[in-house]
Scaffold this active site. Structure first.
Site, PDB file in Angstrom:
ATOM      1  N   HIS A   1       0.815  -1.231   0.000  1.00 27.91           N
ATOM      2  CA  HIS A   1       0.000   0.000   0.000  1.00 27.91           C
ATOM      3  C   HIS A   1       0.845   1.275   0.000  1.00 27.91           C
ATOM      4  CE1 HIS A   1      -3.643  -2.257   0.449  1.00 27.91           C
ATOM      5  NE2 HIS A   1      -3.366  -2.686   1.667  1.00 27.91           N
TER       6      HIS A   1
ATOM      7  N   ASP B   1      -2.760 -10.724  -2.224  1.00 24.23           N
ATOM      8  CA  ASP B   1      -3.343 -10.166  -0.995  1.00 24.23           C
ATOM      9  C   ASP B   1      -4.793  -9.748  -1.292  1.00 24.23           C
ATOM     10  OD1 ASP B   1      -2.191  -8.684   1.770  1.00 24.23           O
ATOM     11  OD2 ASP B   1      -3.922  -7.673   0.880  1.00 24.23           O
TER      12      ASP B   1
ATOM     13  N   HIS C   1      -6.352  -7.216  -0.422  1.00 21.67           N
ATOM     14  CA  HIS C   1      -6.460  -5.777  -0.711  1.00 21.67           C
ATOM     15  C   HIS C   1      -5.669  -5.440  -1.974  1.00 21.67           C
ATOM     16  CE1 HIS C   1      -6.852  -6.222   3.729  1.00 21.67           C
ATOM     17  NE2 HIS C   1      -7.838  -5.357   3.561  1.00 21.67           N
TER      18      HIS C   1
ATOM     19  N   ASP D   1      -4.693 -12.667   3.560  1.00 24.41           N
ATOM     20  CA  ASP D   1      -5.904 -12.159   4.208  1.00 24.41           C
ATOM     21  C   ASP D   1      -7.178 -12.400   3.415  1.00 24.41           C
ATOM     22  OD1 ASP D   1      -4.824 -10.376   2.401  1.00 24.41           O
ATOM     23  OD2 ASP D   1      -4.725  -8.678   3.785  1.00 24.41           O
TER      24      ASP D   1
HETATM   25 ZN   LIG Z   1      -4.172  -7.084   2.754  1.00 25.98          ZN
END
Ligand SMILES: [Zn+2]
Length: 309
Positions: free
Chosen positions: A127, A164, A166, A247
């Site tokens: 991120h 991931d 996200h 995740d």
């Molecule tokens: Zn994540």
């Protein structure tokens, strides 16, 4: 699979990045991963990550971000860079070792054939944007490794695969105008950070495969089989880098994916085949998310087992 060498890179400093009471991105995550890997793969000796050099960080990050991460000196209180992202006294060293692990792993992997490395580090990275730490991430570890591989090893094509749950907004922002790098990313949408629509394609080098909440392993495997793996195959990377976040697991508290450890092993196995076909078997994977300790540990073991082949 014979002839495969697998290395684990980590550093104790990554356990000393304190994010505060109740924060999901906590030191116990890394301890759970390291304990599970040691139990399952007793011959996998941890290699100590060096610190990333300033020049390596500056290939993908602004001087102002380096200053805020490395020169802030939190004492007893945490220093918050955003609502989710904290600095403690140990954070600068952890961030340097996390990025340094990815760089060292890349140098080692590119020094031979069929070498793979897993970097068990935190803070995670995908991120972190060029000038902004966010979403638990300080430096974009896998992006630092990719930029290093271009600069120090004169590669022409590198791919980053991100599974991931996200979207890897930081990695996308860093490379969206870099045609030598292909970024492929499966992620839940809607979900933090909100980016990652299929229409975001960079200069034709970004492939986003969003999936709705409650997607299961079959759903996500289909996205990789039908959309992302063919893109990787066509691109024919000379080095394959992986943002390995776990995740999307059904037990994870931060998202609504329904994957199991076996699904991460399947994706990893497919990535290994891409690397075997195009990249002389060379893969560097770094830990991103995963916030249920048991699910994270089991998934990391499944991932590393698949990397070994
Ligand atoms: Zn994540």
């Amino acid at each position: 699979m014979s002839g495969v060498e697998l290395r684990l890179y980590t550093h104790p400093a990554c356990l000393a990045h304190d994010t505060g009471e109740g924060h999901p991105e906590r030191p116990a995550r890394l301890a759970a991963v390291l304990d599970a890997l040691a139990a399952r793969f007793p011959d996998l000796i941890p290699h100590q990550a060096p610190r990333a050099e300033r020049d390596a960080l500056l290939r993908v990050h602004a001087p102002g971000l380096l200053a805020s991460v490395l020169e802030t000196q939190p004492d007893a209180d945490l220093h918050w860079l955003d609502a989710d992202t904290a600095l403690s006294a140990g954070s600068a060293e952890a961030a340097l070792r996390a990025a340094g692990a990815a760089v060292a792993a890349t140098d080692w992997v590119l020094g031979g054939e069929r070498r793979r490395a897993f970097c068990a580090v935190r803070p995670p990275g995908h991120h972190a944007e060029p000038a902004t730490a966010m979403g638990f991430c300080l430096f974009d570890n896998i992006a630092v490794a990719a930029a290093h591989a271009f600069a120090a090893h004169e590669l022409e094509r590198i791919a980053i695969a991100d599974f991931d749950v996200h979207h890897g907004n930081g990695t996308q922002a860093i490379f969206e105008r870099e045609p030598r790098l292909l970024f492929v990313d499966s992620h839940q949408m809607p979900l933090y950070p909100g980016s990652g629509a299929a229409a975001e394609t960079g200069v034709g080098n970004i492939a986003n495969a969003p999936y709705p909440p409650l997607s299961n392993g079959a759903d996500v495997r289909a996205l990789w089989r039908d959309a992302l793996l063919p893109r990787l195959d066509t691109f024919a990377p000379q080095l394959l880098l992986v943002s390995a976040g776990f995740d999307a697991h059904r037990d994870d508290p931060l998202a609504q994916g329904l994957l199991d450890a076996e699904d991460f092993a399947w994706i990893t196995g497919e990535l290994v085949e891409i690397a075997e076909r195009h990249a002389r078997g060379r893969i560097v994977s770094t830990l991103e998310g995963g916030y249920d300790l048991a699910a994270l540990a089991a998934s990391a073991v499944a991932h590393v087992g698949a990397l070994r082949g």
